[in-house]
Scaffold this active site. Structure first.
Site, PDB file in Angstrom:
ATOM      1  N   ASP A   1      10.918 -21.335  39.192  1.00 10.90           N
ATOM      2  CA  ASP A   1       9.907 -20.387  38.751  1.00 10.90           C
ATOM      3  C   ASP A   1      10.585 -19.203  38.057  1.00 10.90           C
ATOM      4  O   ASP A   1      11.540 -19.405  37.304  1.00 10.90           O
ATOM      5  CB  ASP A   1       9.041 -19.944  39.936  1.00 10.90           C
ATOM      6  CG  ASP A   1       7.594 -19.747  39.543  1.00 10.90           C
ATOM      7  OD1 ASP A   1       7.303 -18.746  38.871  1.00 10.90           O
ATOM      8  OD2 ASP A   1       6.757 -20.603  39.902  1.00 10.90           O
TER       9      ASP A   1
ATOM     10  N   HIS B   1       5.499 -14.026  39.744  1.00  8.20           N
ATOM     11  CA  HIS B   1       4.956 -15.340  40.057  1.00  8.20           C
ATOM     12  C   HIS B   1       5.876 -16.119  40.997  1.00  8.20           C
ATOM     13  O   HIS B   1       5.419 -16.748  41.958  1.00  8.20           O
ATOM     14  CB  HIS B   1       4.714 -16.135  38.772  1.00  8.20           C
ATOM     15  CG  HIS B   1       3.832 -17.332  38.975  1.00  8.20           C
ATOM     16  ND1 HIS B   1       4.321 -18.577  39.297  1.00  8.20           N
ATOM     17  CD2 HIS B   1       2.484 -17.455  38.910  1.00  8.20           C
ATOM     18  CE1 HIS B   1       3.307 -19.430  39.408  1.00  8.20           C
ATOM     19  NE2 HIS B   1       2.186 -18.783  39.181  1.00  8.20           N
TER      20      HIS B   1
ATOM     21  N   SER C   1      -1.393 -23.719  40.427  1.00  4.92           N
ATOM     22  CA  SER C   1      -0.003 -23.328  40.669  1.00  4.92           C
ATOM     23  C   SER C   1       0.120 -22.536  41.967  1.00  4.92           C
ATOM     24  O   SER C   1       1.226 -22.257  42.419  1.00  4.92           O
ATOM     25  CB  SER C   1       0.542 -22.498  39.498  1.00  4.92           C
ATOM     26  OG  SER C   1      -0.119 -21.261  39.408  1.00  4.92           O
TER      27      SER C   1
END
Length: 1042
Positions: A213, A244, A410
């Site tokens: 990520d 994120h 996600s």
């Protein structure tokens, strides 16, 4: 004498000129014009829009070696310089062997250098270094323009930015619109019962969790076990500056009481593969994946995805990841509620693909739906997602401290990754590699999942993850092979949609079901013997099943496809057929074992069968002539949609046309799919052949057979076209920094030139306008969205036109606009006509049937058209006298849309340069053949036993297509004979014919013949007179000499 010689020398010249004039005259009035292709489009080369000359390429080698060894090999084979250079990669993976190298190649010599590298013995292949663009709050396109990076879909989004989707017409399940929160935000871990396993001492300890990520900060207070952070990007930081990656890690392993993770003691390995601009490259991923393999990760979460399942270096590296016993979890995508929108790599069978639900167990509107589209148009997709998990308003860690909520698949993906981490820790560390693998973990998840009421299997897969049930399965797990799904029950609606919506019957195209083989016994497995159908009773012998399957199962997974037909003796059978399909798999013995591992898989079938429906109720859907992205740039059908420029949803009855399929079933129609050429079906069994939004070309044999099917066999034909305008296509091209190349559409919304070839025998053709606007028929409001117009239609037919805005860019359109002074004109868009024993209906737009970007549906119109084409039912409004065409609509060939000459269409076509052959989605009796035999009688081809009528020149004139594609078998309608054919078609239709037209036509033909005969007679007479004069002159000369 001199004068005589001059006269005699001039006479042959005059005669030759005279004869030439006659020849030109005859050719002019009796021979057709050929369309002249004048369009030339030049691709731009050299520097791209960023000014860079060099392109980066991934060179994949056949063996793992040190990067330095690969560099020396290339230098020894290619020499130094020469327009290429080796790119040094400085990252943690460089201390291990690698299977690829990165080279920069000058654009001017790229083709030559890449070709030379690809021919080297130790080189597997050469690919462009694709970049990835992950937009947290949006996709890869905005206002019709491509953002930098690989084409990826939108990922997670926050509460304030949550997008509501208008899905009332496009979802099979009921959706609750409001945000369903408890009095305070729930801990997602408690909803799955994670605290039960915590109380047993299972917390994810000694599980190596790789998170691909945006990174994580080393001192984040929510994590107690950050083992390693690695950076694979071009930026000099290990930190997460977007948040994120931190959020994903918090869902998996956070320990803050407000946003607990599932496995707080899991060892976190943060792979920073995205920059702060959310960009990544395939080469970064390949290095990071290699490092994950070398450092023996247990679980890997990848909350990214996109539609390109043909990025082979990436896809094949995923296979290698799972082959090395790393369990990969990935988000299925946020392109819901549309069907056929699965993202890669979650759509791969060896990856656990995760969809999203809300707290009411409703499928989240944003969650992508199946089926997989790898297999379309010549097969049937697999069931995905594998499982669903809560993905709406999930709590996770903020970038530095504190908690926040996000939504998206996600977010659902790390929920399942956390569950997997927790389950891995249940197995003693010494036994993990012997028991746990990507297949056995997926078996535990799908077998333990809770099936939700409402959603179908292409929305929920096996259902909502059930942590405690999967825990019970793993406690007693023994390595085995299974089939997923393990049951296909036609009586279980809506879960078994679309199979439960339409029963089987004799004479139908095979019903296909594509299931996944999960082999928990080993990374490689083999099918010991062909699958066997074991019916429960005698009725089961009416079912004929052919199987296609993976003979080698690697890595961990394979497929088994069922092609099911009811035998002819079952034409009147009504009832259920039940039984099992069995398949035996074996794998090599594991260390310490002496015998092969062997397991028998079972797929239970419960099918419903009805008597064969009447012909008028059977519709055949053409899937064969569909082309989608990838591999080509197939543009969207509605040009009003600016944030999704690619046509990638499959164009299948069970993907973006699923609502239309349900409507047809509700109307009493039975809809079958044809994934083979038109020669592979028997037209006597079908009321209508339905052609919607097709992009491919047509074999000459298909054109001839369809003509016979309609005229002689009474087949109905319903066509829904799309826009096609070369100038607009040129303007839609863009420079893709991923592949360092210009992307240009290979066709329009539909392949109108190909459709025009197909419809030419009936005197029908579409134009190149791009029409938009609203119109009404009998109070039914409809939106015409980027549709085309009808420019040829025979007399005696019925045509409806409306004042629509033409937004095309073509010069012809601009002339129309300048002459009229307005952008609107009555444009014919709907036509209906009888042709021999058959009936034809054409409409210029398919967006009203396509769930992808539908504004208003036109199912009401489709039903009226099918009632006409299948049953001759005439709706009074559609067949009003005011719509009847006394004169044919006709334009010259040079006004018809032309094909692009700058695109190698054969690279994407199943027709151009290909053999005509019936595939395994056609009737068993024609598999591997060219179909029902075509015989030629004069110029007319027919099927054996079919009646034949003489159609005349106007319905049968075809010439080789001037379209410059090698080995093209497409035919093109001749020009001048078409007007005559349009008039004569009225006779065949049984409609009124204008007598004066026929009289004038025959008088003109007779007069032309008489004039030609007189001129020919005079020419011959003058030649004979000249010869007589020559003979007399020759005789007097001889007498004089004597």
């Amino acid at each position: 004498m001199a004068a005589r010689r001059r006269t005699s020398s001039r006479f042959p010249f005059k005669s030759a000129v005279f004869a030439a004039v006659i020849s030109i005259f005859l050719f002019r009035y009796f021979a057709p014009f050929r369309r002249k292709e004048t369009l030339t489009l030049v691709s731009e080369g050299g520097k791209n829009e960023t000014g860079r000359n060099n392109n980066n390429y991934i060179v994949r080698f056949r063996e793992y070696k040190k990067a330095e060894d690969h560099r020396r090999y290339l230098e020894s084979e290619l020499g130094l310089g020469g327009g290429w250079e080796w790119i040094e990669r400085r990252n943690p993976a460089m201390k291990f062997a690698t299977d690829f190298g990165l080279v920069a190649v000058e654009g001017s010599v790229a083709e030559r250098v890449v070709g030379e590298i690809g021919k080297l013995e130790m080189v597997k292949d050469v690919n462009v270094d694709v970049s990835y663009k992950r937009e947290l709050l949006g996709g890869s396109f905005s206002d019709g323009k491509k953002r930098p990076g690989k084409i990826f879909t939108s990922m997670s989004f926050s509460e304030d930015e949550e997008r509501h989707h208008a899905v009332a017409e496009t979802s099979n399940s009921s959706i609750h619109w409001g945000r369903e929160l408890l009095a305070q935000k729930s801990q997602v871990t408690s909803l799955f019962g994670a605290d039960v396993l915590w109380s047993k001492g299972y917390t994810g300890a000694k599980v190596k969790m790789a998170i691909f990520d945006t990174g994580i900060r080393f001192d984040h207070p929510h994590f107690r076990n950050i083992k390693e952070r690695t950076n694979w990007t071009s930026e000099d930081t290990l930190n997460d500056n977007l948040g994120h990656g931190t959020f994903v890690a918090g869902v998996i392993a956070g320990q803050d009481e407000e946003c607990l993770g599932f496995a707080p003691d899991a060892e976190i390995y943060a792979f920073r593969v995205f920059t702060d601009a959310q960009v990544s490259y395939t080469s970064w991923f390949l290095d990071a994946f290699n490092y994950a393999i070398a450092t023996k990760m247990d679980v890997l979460n990848l909350s990214i995805g996109g539609p390109d399942f043909l990025d082979l270096p990436f896809v094949e590296k995923i296979w290698e990841i799972t082959a090395n016993n790393i369990i990969m979890v990935s988000a299925i995508g946020n392109d819901g509620p549309l069907y056929g929108t699965l993202n890669n790599p979650a759509d791969q069978s060896d990856v656990i693909g995760v969809g999203g639900i809300d707290y009411n167990d409703h499928i989240a509107p944003f969650s992508s739906r199946g089926m997989s589209t790898w297999e379309i148009p010549h097969g049937y997709g697999r069931v995905k997602p594998d499982v669903v998990a809560y993905g709406k308003d999930i709590m996770g860690s903020k970038i530095s401290s504190g908690c926040k909520s996000l939504s998206g698949t996600s977010v659902a993906s790390p929920v399942v990754a956390g569950v997997v981490c927790l389950l891995v820790s249940v197995i003693p560390e010494s036994d993990r590699k012997a028991i746990l693998n990507p297949a056995s973990m997926k078996q535990a998840l799908v077998e333990g999942a809770a099936k939700l009421s409402g959603p179908n299997l292409y929305e929920q897969g096996a259902g909502r993850v059930n942590l405690l049930e999967s825990y019970e399965i793993l406690k007693i797990y023994q390595p085995r092979a299974t089939i997923f799904p393990g049951i296909l029950d036609f009586s279980d609606c809506p879960y078994s949609w679309p199979f439960c919506r339409q029963p089987l019957y004799a004479g139908a195209m095979p019903i296909m079901f594509n299931a996944t083989i999960l082999n928990g016994m080993g990374v490689i497995g083999y099918v010991e013997s062909p699958p066997i159908w074991n019916p429960s009773d005698e009725d089961g012998n009416l079912l004929n099943i052919h199987f296609t399957y993976s003979e080698i199962i690697w890595p961990w997974t394979g497929y088994i496809a069922l092609h099911m037909q009811i035998k002819e003796e079952g034409a009147q059978f009504s009832g259920e057929i039940e039984g099992n399909v069995t398949l035996t798999i074996y794998s090599p013995p594991s260390p310490g074992e002496k015998t092969k591992r062997r397991s028998t898989c079972v797929l239970h079938l419960k099918l419903q069968v009805v008597p064969t429906p009447p012909r008028s109720k059977r519709i055949l859907w053409d899937q064969f002539h569909n082309i989608k992205y990838p591999p080509g740039y197939i543009p969207r059908d509605s040009l009003d949609v600016r944030n999704d420029i690619l046509d990638w949803h499959g164009d299948h009855l069970h993907t973006n046309f699923h609502i239309m399929f349900n409507m047809l079933r509700d109307a009493g129609y039975y809809v079958e799919t044809l994934g083979s050429p038109f020669t592979c079906f028997d037209a006597r069994h079908y009321g209508t052949l339905l052609l919607v939004d097709l992009e491919d070309e047509y074999f000459a044999e298909e054109i001839e057979k369809l003509r016979d099917d309609v005229i002689n066999s009474g087949l109905g034909l319903a066509v829904f076209a799309e826009w096609y305008n070369v100038d607009t296509m040129v303007k839609m091209r863009f420079f893709d920094d991923n592949t360092r190349s210009w992307w240009t559409p290979v066709t329009g919304g539909a392949n109108v030139p190909g459709l025009n070839d197909l419809l030419a025998p009936f005197g029908i053709a579409f134009g190149d306008k791009i029409l938009n606007g609203d119109f009404s028929i009998d109070g039914e409001q409809s939106r015409y969205a980027s549709g085309t117009d009808i420019v040829r239609f025979p007399s005696g037919g019925y045509v409806h036109g409306f004042p629509l805005l033409d937004s095309s860019e073509s010069g012809a359109t601009q002339n129309v606009l300048s002459n009229s002074g307005s952008g609107k004109a009555d444009s014919p868009i709907l036509g209906l006509v009888e042709a021999g024993e058959g009936r034809i209906a054409v409409y210029g737009d398919s967006n009203c049937l396509d769930s992808s970007h539908m504004v208003t549906n036109c199912y009401w119109l489709l039903k009226k058209l099918l009632d006409f084409t299948s049953s001759s039912a005439r709706d009074p409004l559609l067949f009003s006298q005011s719509a009847k065409q006394d004169m044919a609509i006709y334009v010259d060939d040079n006004q018809l849309p032309s094909r692009r000459t700058d695109v190698n269409f054969s690279s994407y076509s199943a027709v151009l340069g290909q053999d005509l052959i019936c595939r395994r989605d056609s009737r068993f009796e024609v598999w591997g053949t060219k179909g029902y035999n075509l015989h030629v009688r004069g110029r007319n081809r027919r099927l054996p036993g079919y009646p034949i009528i003489d159609l005349g020149r106007g319905l049968n004139s075809t010439t080789p297509n001037p379209f410059k594609v090698e080995h093209s078998k497409v035919t093109e309608r001749r020009n001048k004979g078409d007007t005559q054919g349009n008039h004569l078609l009225g006779i065949l239709n049984g409609d009124e014919v204008r007598t004066w037209n026929l009289v004038a036509f025959f008088i003109i033909v007779v007069l032309k013949s008489c004039v030609a005969g007189v001129l020919l007679f005079l020419s011959i007479w003058r030649i004979r007179q000249r010869r007589r004069r020559r003979k007399r002159g020759s005789g007097s000369g001889r007498l004089g000499n004597l």
